[in-house]
Design a protein around this motif. Structure first.
Motif, PDB file in Angstrom:
ATOM      1  N   GLY A  59       0.806  -1.210   0.000  1.00 46.27           N
ATOM      2  CA  GLY A  59       0.000   0.000   0.000  1.00 46.27           C
ATOM      3  C   GLY A  59       0.838   1.258   0.000  1.00 46.27           C
ATOM      4  O   GLY A  59       0.328   2.358  -0.148  1.00 46.27           O
ATOM      5  N   SER A  60       2.150   1.104   0.169  1.00 43.86           N
ATOM      6  CA  SER A  60       3.052   2.248   0.216  1.00 43.86           C
ATOM      7  C   SER A  60       4.454   1.773  -0.116  1.00 43.86           C
ATOM      8  O   SER A  60       4.804   0.619   0.116  1.00 43.86           O
ATOM      9  CB  SER A  60       3.044   2.869   1.618  1.00 43.86           C
ATOM     10  N   LEU A  61       5.235   2.677  -0.657  1.00 46.62           N
ATOM     11  CA  LEU A  61       6.634   2.356  -0.923  1.00 46.62           C
ATOM     12  C   LEU A  61       7.509   2.694   0.277  1.00 46.62           C
ATOM     13  O   LEU A  61       8.687   2.381   0.301  1.00 46.62           O
ATOM     14  CB  LEU A  61       7.126   3.114  -2.158  1.00 46.62           C
ATOM     15  N   ASP A  62       6.924   3.349   1.265  1.00 44.97           N
ATOM     16  CA  ASP A  62       7.648   3.709   2.480  1.00 44.97           C
ATOM     17  C   ASP A  62       7.542   2.546   3.463  1.00 44.97           C
ATOM     18  O   ASP A  62       6.784   2.588   4.418  1.00 44.97           O
ATOM     19  CB  ASP A  62       7.059   4.987   3.075  1.00 44.97           C
ATOM     20  N   THR A  63       8.279   1.482   3.180  1.00 42.16           N
ATOM     21  CA  THR A  63       8.211   0.272   3.988  1.00 42.16           C
ATOM     22  C   THR A  63       9.588  -0.110   4.510  1.00 42.16           C
ATOM     23  O   THR A  63      10.607   0.273   3.939  1.00 42.16           O
ATOM     24  CB  THR A  63       7.663  -0.905   3.168  1.00 42.16           C
ATOM     25  N   GLU A  64       9.598  -0.872   5.572  1.00 44.31           N
ATOM     26  CA  GLU A  64      10.860  -1.287   6.188  1.00 44.31           C
ATOM     27  C   GLU A  64      11.723  -2.093   5.224  1.00 44.31           C
ATOM     28  O   GLU A  64      12.922  -1.918   5.153  1.00 44.31           O
ATOM     29  CB  GLU A  64      10.574  -2.091   7.450  1.00 44.31           C
ATOM     30  N   TRP A  65      11.105  -3.009   4.453  1.00 40.08           N
ATOM     31  CA  TRP A  65      11.887  -3.848   3.551  1.00 40.08           C
ATOM     32  C   TRP A  65      12.518  -3.056   2.424  1.00 40.08           C
ATOM     33  O   TRP A  65      13.422  -3.527   1.765  1.00 40.08           O
ATOM     34  CB  TRP A  65      11.051  -5.011   2.991  1.00 40.08           C
ATOM     35  N   HIS A  66      12.034  -1.849   2.189  1.00 40.11           N
ATOM     36  CA  HIS A  66      12.610  -1.056   1.103  1.00 40.11           C
ATOM     37  C   HIS A  66      13.549   0.043   1.601  1.00 40.11           C
ATOM     38  O   HIS A  66      14.155   0.756   0.836  1.00 40.11           O
ATOM     39  CB  HIS A  66      11.514  -0.442   0.233  1.00 40.11           C
ATOM     40  N   ARG A 104      -0.985  17.360 -10.411  1.00 35.78           N
ATOM     41  CA  ARG A 104      -1.151  17.278  -8.947  1.00 35.78           C
ATOM     42  C   ARG A 104      -0.332  16.121  -8.379  1.00 35.78           C
ATOM     43  O   ARG A 104       0.325  16.250  -7.351  1.00 35.78           O
ATOM     44  CB  ARG A 104      -2.632  17.125  -8.601  1.00 35.78           C
ATOM     45  N   GLN A 105      -0.340  14.974  -9.049  1.00 36.82           N
ATOM     46  CA  GLN A 105       0.388  13.804  -8.569  1.00 36.82           C
ATOM     47  C   GLN A 105       1.901  13.995  -8.595  1.00 36.82           C
ATOM     48  O   GLN A 105       2.593  13.564  -7.688  1.00 36.82           O
ATOM     49  CB  GLN A 105       0.020  12.572  -9.404  1.00 36.82           C
ATOM     50  N   ILE A 106       2.433  14.617  -9.635  1.00 34.40           N
ATOM     51  CA  ILE A 106       3.896  14.734  -9.726  1.00 34.40           C
ATOM     52  C   ILE A 106       4.454  15.960  -9.022  1.00 34.40           C
ATOM     53  O   ILE A 106       5.595  15.950  -8.589  1.00 34.40           O
ATOM     54  CB  ILE A 106       4.404  14.691 -11.187  1.00 34.40           C
ATOM     55  N   ALA A 107       3.647  17.012  -8.920  1.00 33.65           N
ATOM     56  CA  ALA A 107       4.195  18.264  -8.393  1.00 33.65           C
ATOM     57  C   ALA A 107       3.686  18.660  -7.014  1.00 33.65           C
ATOM     58  O   ALA A 107       4.360  19.406  -6.310  1.00 33.65           O
ATOM     59  CB  ALA A 107       3.910  19.410  -9.369  1.00 33.65           C
ATOM     60  N   TRP A 108       2.531  18.165  -6.617  1.00 31.47           N
ATOM     61  CA  TRP A 108       1.941  18.656  -5.374  1.00 31.47           C
ATOM     62  C   TRP A 108       1.583  17.564  -4.378  1.00 31.47           C
ATOM     63  O   TRP A 108       1.122  17.870  -3.289  1.00 31.47           O
ATOM     64  CB  TRP A 108       0.694  19.497  -5.669  1.00 31.47           C
ATOM     65  N   THR A 109       1.759  16.288  -4.751  1.00 29.99           N
ATOM     66  CA  THR A 109       1.429  15.185  -3.843  1.00 29.99           C
ATOM     67  C   THR A 109       2.710  14.506  -3.377  1.00 29.99           C
ATOM     68  O   THR A 109       3.380  13.851  -4.173  1.00 29.99           O
ATOM     69  CB  THR A 109       0.519  14.143  -4.546  1.00 29.99           C
ATOM     70  N   PRO A 110       3.090  14.676  -2.117  1.00 29.52           N
ATOM     71  CA  PRO A 110       4.317  14.031  -1.657  1.00 29.52           C
ATOM     72  C   PRO A 110       4.169  12.516  -1.656  1.00 29.52           C
ATOM     73  O   PRO A 110       3.094  11.991  -1.379  1.00 29.52           O
ATOM     74  CB  PRO A 110       4.512  14.555  -0.230  1.00 29.52           C
ATOM     75  N   ARG A 111       5.244  11.825  -2.021  1.00 28.17           N
ATOM     76  CA  ARG A 111       5.258  10.365  -1.991  1.00 28.17           C
ATOM     77  C   ARG A 111       6.656   9.898  -1.646  1.00 28.17           C
ATOM     78  O   ARG A 111       7.620  10.633  -1.830  1.00 28.17           O
ATOM     79  CB  ARG A 111       4.775   9.761  -3.307  1.00 28.17           C
ATOM     80  N   TRP A 112       6.748   8.684  -1.137  1.00 29.66           N
ATOM     81  CA  TRP A 112       8.041   8.118  -0.762  1.00 29.66           C
ATOM     82  C   TRP A 112       8.830   7.798  -2.026  1.00 29.66           C
ATOM     83  O   TRP A 112       8.353   7.098  -2.914  1.00 29.66           O
ATOM     84  CB  TRP A 112       7.838   6.862   0.075  1.00 29.66           C
ATOM     85  N   VAL A 113      10.042   8.329  -2.112  1.00 26.99           N
ATOM     86  CA  VAL A 113      10.933   8.059  -3.244  1.00 26.99           C
ATOM     87  C   VAL A 113      12.101   7.258  -2.686  1.00 26.99           C
ATOM     88  O   VAL A 113      12.983   7.815  -2.024  1.00 26.99           O
ATOM     89  CB  VAL A 113      11.412   9.362  -3.914  1.00 26.99           C
ATOM     90  N   PRO A 114      12.101   5.935  -2.932  1.00 26.51           N
ATOM     91  CA  PRO A 114      13.127   5.078  -2.339  1.00 26.51           C
ATOM     92  C   PRO A 114      14.556   5.518  -2.661  1.00 26.51           C
ATOM     93  O   PRO A 114      15.428   5.448  -1.808  1.00 26.51           O
ATOM     94  CB  PRO A 114      12.838   3.703  -2.934  1.00 26.51           C
ATOM     95  N   GLU A 115      14.787   5.981  -3.857  1.00 26.82           N
ATOM     96  CA  GLU A 115      16.126   6.411  -4.234  1.00 26.82           C
ATOM     97  C   GLU A 115      16.631   7.555  -3.363  1.00 26.82           C
ATOM     98  O   GLU A 115      17.805   7.641  -3.033  1.00 26.82           O
ATOM     99  CB  GLU A 115      16.132   6.839  -5.705  1.00 26.82           C
TER     100      GLU A 115
END
Length: 140
Positions: A9-16, A67-78
Motif C-alpha cells: 500500500g506504500s513504498l515507504d516500507t521497512e523492507w525497502h 497534482r500527482q507529480i508536483a503537489w502530492t508528496p510520496r516516498w521516493v526510495p532512491e
C-alpha cells in the motif's frame, strides 16, 4: 509480490529502506532497483484512475497528473524520503508539469514539443493497460 510482501500500500516500507550506513557510504542511492522512476510515474495515473473511477481524458492528465507529480508528496526510495516526484524526474518527464502548469496549454496539446524519451511514456502506459485491445478507447 503478494506472497512475499503482502498487500503493498506504500513504498515507504521497512523492507525497502536502505541501511543508514549504506547511505553514508554511498551518498545518493538507487533504491536497489526495486522501484524505479518509471514505477513512480506509472503510479501517478493509477492514482488519478482511482480518484476519478472512469476513463481519463486530456484534462485529467493535465490536472490530475500535475497534482500527482508536483503537489502530492510520496516516498521516493532512491532519495530515502518523502518528496514531490517532480524532484526525482528528468526533463522529459517534467514536461507534463511545464506544459500544463507553467504555460497553461490546451491539455490535448500537452505532449507537443517534448523530446523522445521512454520514461515520459510511463505516464501514459496505464491508459494502454486499461484500454487493452481497444485502440480507439485509448485514443479517446
Amino acid at each position: 509480490m503478494r506472497e512475499r510482501y503482502g498487500r503493498v500500500g506504500s513504498l515507504d516500507t521497512e523492507w525497502h529502506r536502505i541501511a543508514e550506513e549504506e547511505i553514508a557510504r554511498k551518498g545518493r542511492v538507487r533504491g536497489r532497483g526495486i522501484v524505479t522512476d518509471d514505477t513512480l510515474m506509472v503510479l501517478c495515473p493509477m492514482a488519478v484512475y482511482n480518484e476519478t473511477g472512469r476513463h481519463l481524458d486530456a484534462w485529467d492528465m493535465a490536472s490530475g497528473m500535475v497534482r500527482q507529480i508536483a503537489w502530492t508528496p510520496r516516498w521516493v526510495p532512491e532519495l530515502q524520503r518523502e518528496t514531490m516526484l517532480l524532484e526525482r524526474l528528468f526533463y522529459p518527464e517534467k514536461w507534463i508539469f511545464h506544459r500544463h502548469q507553467l504555460t497553461s496549454c490546451d491539455p490535448r496539446q500537452g505532449g507537443i514539443g517534448n523530446m523522445v524519451n521512454c520514461g515520459a511514456a510511463m505516464y501514459i502506459a496505464p491508459v494502454g493497460a486499461v484500454n487493452a485491445g481497444d485502440p480507439h478507447g485509448a485514443y479517446e
